[in-house]
Design a protein around this motif. Structure first.
Motif, PDB file in Angstrom:
ATOM      1  N   ASP A 194      35.451  47.893  40.042  1.00 17.13           N
ATOM      2  CA  ASP A 194      36.661  48.368  40.698  1.00 17.13           C
ATOM      3  C   ASP A 194      36.422  48.611  42.191  1.00 17.13           C
ATOM      4  O   ASP A 194      37.328  48.464  43.018  1.00 17.13           O
ATOM      5  N   LYS A 195      35.177  48.954  42.549  1.00 12.48           N
ATOM      6  CA  LYS A 195      34.847  49.187  43.955  1.00 12.48           C
ATOM      7  C   LYS A 195      34.542  47.886  44.700  1.00 12.48           C
ATOM      8  O   LYS A 195      34.567  47.857  45.924  1.00 12.48           O
ATOM      9  N   GLN A 196      34.252  46.820  43.939  1.00 12.23           N
ATOM     10  CA  GLN A 196      33.830  45.577  44.563  1.00 12.23           C
ATOM     11  C   GLN A 196      34.981  44.579  44.749  1.00 12.23           C
ATOM     12  O   GLN A 196      34.999  43.822  45.722  1.00 12.23           O
ATOM     13  N   LEU A 197      35.921  44.574  43.818  1.00  8.16           N
ATOM     14  CA  LEU A 197      36.967  43.549  43.812  1.00  8.16           C
ATOM     15  C   LEU A 197      38.195  43.994  44.604  1.00  8.16           C
ATOM     16  O   LEU A 197      38.465  45.194  44.757  1.00  8.16           O
ATOM     17  N   ASP A 198      38.937  43.033  45.070  1.00  8.07           N
ATOM     18  CA  ASP A 198      40.182  43.334  45.785  1.00  8.07           C
ATOM     19  C   ASP A 198      41.232  43.902  44.843  1.00  8.07           C
ATOM     20  O   ASP A 198      41.999  44.793  45.198  1.00  8.07           O
ATOM     21  N   GLU A 199      41.258  43.365  43.612  1.00 16.34           N
ATOM     22  CA  GLU A 199      42.229  43.832  42.631  1.00 16.34           C
ATOM     23  C   GLU A 199      41.755  45.138  41.993  1.00 16.34           C
ATOM     24  O   GLU A 199      40.561  45.410  41.927  1.00 16.34           O
ATOM     25  N   GLU A 200      42.692  45.934  41.521  1.00 12.88           N
ATOM     26  CA  GLU A 200      42.339  47.163  40.818  1.00 12.88           C
ATOM     27  C   GLU A 200      41.851  46.814  39.418  1.00 12.88           C
ATOM     28  O   GLU A 200      42.499  46.073  38.682  1.00 12.88           O
ATOM     29  N   VAL A 201      40.704  47.356  39.042  1.00 13.11           N
ATOM     30  CA  VAL A 201      40.127  47.108  37.717  1.00 13.11           C
ATOM     31  C   VAL A 201      40.394  48.331  36.843  1.00 13.11           C
ATOM     32  O   VAL A 201      39.881  49.424  37.113  1.00 13.11           O
TER      33      VAL A 201
END
Length: 512
Positions: free
Chosen positions: A261-268
């Motif tokens: 969640d901290k790495q991707l542009d989208e919310e995980v």
């Protein structure tokens, strides 16, 4: 029964086991690559020393295997420890041969041999019935064009590389994450992390709750898929994973999701929380402190009064082992409350003195020194350890040019120095009659905690000495440090009233 008769019984018993295993494999088809890796791991495990192998799986499992074999073959229950390990050794060897045979048998799926009939023909009806008896869950997968981002396996590989480089994951921790991620991927498929939903997490949890423990080591479940292992566990009434293990697995997955969640542009979405199961088996229930009689048995044993030799250290004799880790680790555990690996990894520089107070620095040093939660601390050395000659022993190690106090302890495959020490201690207390299901080296921490409480040591100081995070508001404010003289005052209060150590070799003349 002589050895030849025993081997005959073992051969007959496992011939039947092999016949059923082949029939089952004929129905299921060839092993997957993951299943073959697991069998290879099981083979390596079975090639260990006989006592080491059964100790690793646990006394209850050894007793279960022994009872099952004796009840199924008519072999009489062994009357001595030696006879028990003789039978268990033959069982282990047969299981090893079984695993190797099944791997070899798997090669028959690569070709057709028209000279021999199939090992276990199965009709379509029987196959359907067998399949319907197993737990099955349909995994919803989106079409390839709907997927985006790297698959979970690639994402985890990035997290693992980062953690090993920056966060200092040990080999043991890394392998643990790998195992649970691998299981999740095996069950739910290797998809982009955004493609997984809460239903996938719920199914994973359901499987964990029914999955047999040690499934990759048990002969009944070696090489089976998770869902096949579940059905086998139900058929054979095998023990399942503990609540704490289930929660650890869920926590590992949740940790990867939060990292993503901290790495991707989208919310995980955090599909694994809150999902943990109630665990009544907290730390205090997982380990008992050693009782008074157990402590007396341990510290009155030949290791401390004189033994026959290093090899036969459970037998009385004239050999003095006060220059070994076998001798010092239990004493240090009892009087410092430190974890086993924290003691095994100590360097001679970790034994120091400040304000005239001898102390142990429990800290993370080079890349091989690890402290749980990274919480370094100072532990004043108890006068009883000084009276026993601990400072004199450290001085001798320093003069001998050793960097570590216990240079004989080597770094294990898990990234810890305590691997062999843990096995040695458990085997020793088992042989002298001081072992119970819920006691191990970690029990000394519970003894230390109780001794602090009985001596009136403040709870915060107790936690600081043990390397625990301070609870509640105490942990939120201040730096958590305590003046060294106060720590020494607390240490000096600790007593084990009914434990006498004057008989230990070198006690009276050891002034430090």
């Amino acid at each position: 029964m002589n050895h030849g008769e025993l081997r005959t019984k073992v051969h007959e018993h496992f011939t039947e086991v092999l016949k059923k295993a082949k029939a089952r494999r004929y129905e299921l088809g060839p092993y997957t690559e993951l299943e073959k890796e697991r069998i290879a791991d099981a083979i390596r495990l079975h090639e260990a020393d006989n006592e080491d192998y059964w100790e690793l799986l646990g006394r209850e499992h050894a007793r279960s295997e022994l009872d099952k074999f004796c009840n199924g073959t008519g072999v009489k229950q062994p009357k001595s420890r030696e006879d028990a390990f003789l039978i268990l050794g033959e069982i282990k060897n047969a299981q090893l041969a079984l695993a190797k045979t099944m791997l070899e048998h798997n090669k028959t799926f690569d070709k057709y041999d028209f000279d021999e009939p199939p090992s276990a023909p199965v009709s379509p009806t029987e196959s359907a019935q067998a399949s319907s008896g197993a737990t099955s869950v349909t995994i919803s997968k989106r079409p390839p064009q709907a997927l985006s981002g790297p698959p979970l396996s690639v994402l985890f590989a990035e997290r693992k590389a980062e953690a090993e480089r920056i966060d200092g994951w040990s080999a043991k921790l890394s392998n643990d994450y790998q195992a649970w991620i691998g299981l999740f991927i095996e069950l739910q498929g290797d998809r982009p992390i955004l493609d997984y939903k809460k239903a996938d997490a719920r199914d994973f949890k359901k499987v964990l709750l029914e999955l047999p423990s040690n499934r990759n080591k048990l002969p009944q479940t070696i090489g089976l898929s998770p869902r096949e292992a579940i059905q086998t566990a139900k058929d054979h009434e095998l023990p399942t994973l503990s609540a704490s293990t289930v929660n650890k697995a869920l926590g590992r997955l949740q940790g990867i999701w939060k990292w993503a969640d901290k790495q991707l542009d989208e919310e995980v979405a955090d599909i694994f929380g809150p999902m943990k199961v109630d665990d009544n088996n907290k730390a205090r229930n997982q380990h008992d402190p050693f009782g008074k009689e157990q402590l007396q048995t341990i510290f009155n044993s030949p290791l401390y009064s004189g033994c026959k030799s290093k090899r036969f250290r459970t037998l009385p004799g004239d050999t003095n082992l006060s220059d070994t880790s076998w001798y010092w680790l239990p004493l240090l555990g009892l009087w410092t409350g430190a974890r086993l690996n924290e003691l095994c990894q100590l360097s001679v520089e970790d034994i120091d003195q400040e304000e005239g107070i001898p102390l142990i620095r429990v800290q993370e040093g080079d890349e091989d020194q690890r402290v749980k939660f990274g919480k370094s601390r100072l532990v004043p050395i108890h006068p009883e350890l000084i009276q026993l000659g601990f400072l004199r022993f450290v001085k001798a190690q320093r003069q001998a040019g050793h960097e570590r106090i216990f240079p004989e302890l080597k770094l294990g495959a898990t990234g810890y120095y305590s691997d062999q020490a843990s096995k040695d201690f458990n085997r020793y207390i088992d042989r002298i009659g001081a072992k119970t299901v819920k006691t191990s080296f970690h029990s000394f921490r519970h003894n230390f905690k109780d001794a602090c409480r009985h001596a009136g040591v403040q709870p915060d100081i107790n936690d600081i000495l043990l390397g625990h995070a301070l609870p509640g508001m105490a942990g939120r404010y201040g730096d958590g440090s305590v003046p060294l003289p106060l720590l020494r005052e607390a240490i000096c209060k600790i007593r084990y009233k009914e434990l006498r150590l004057e008989h230990v070799k070198g006690y009276r003349e050891a002034g430090g």
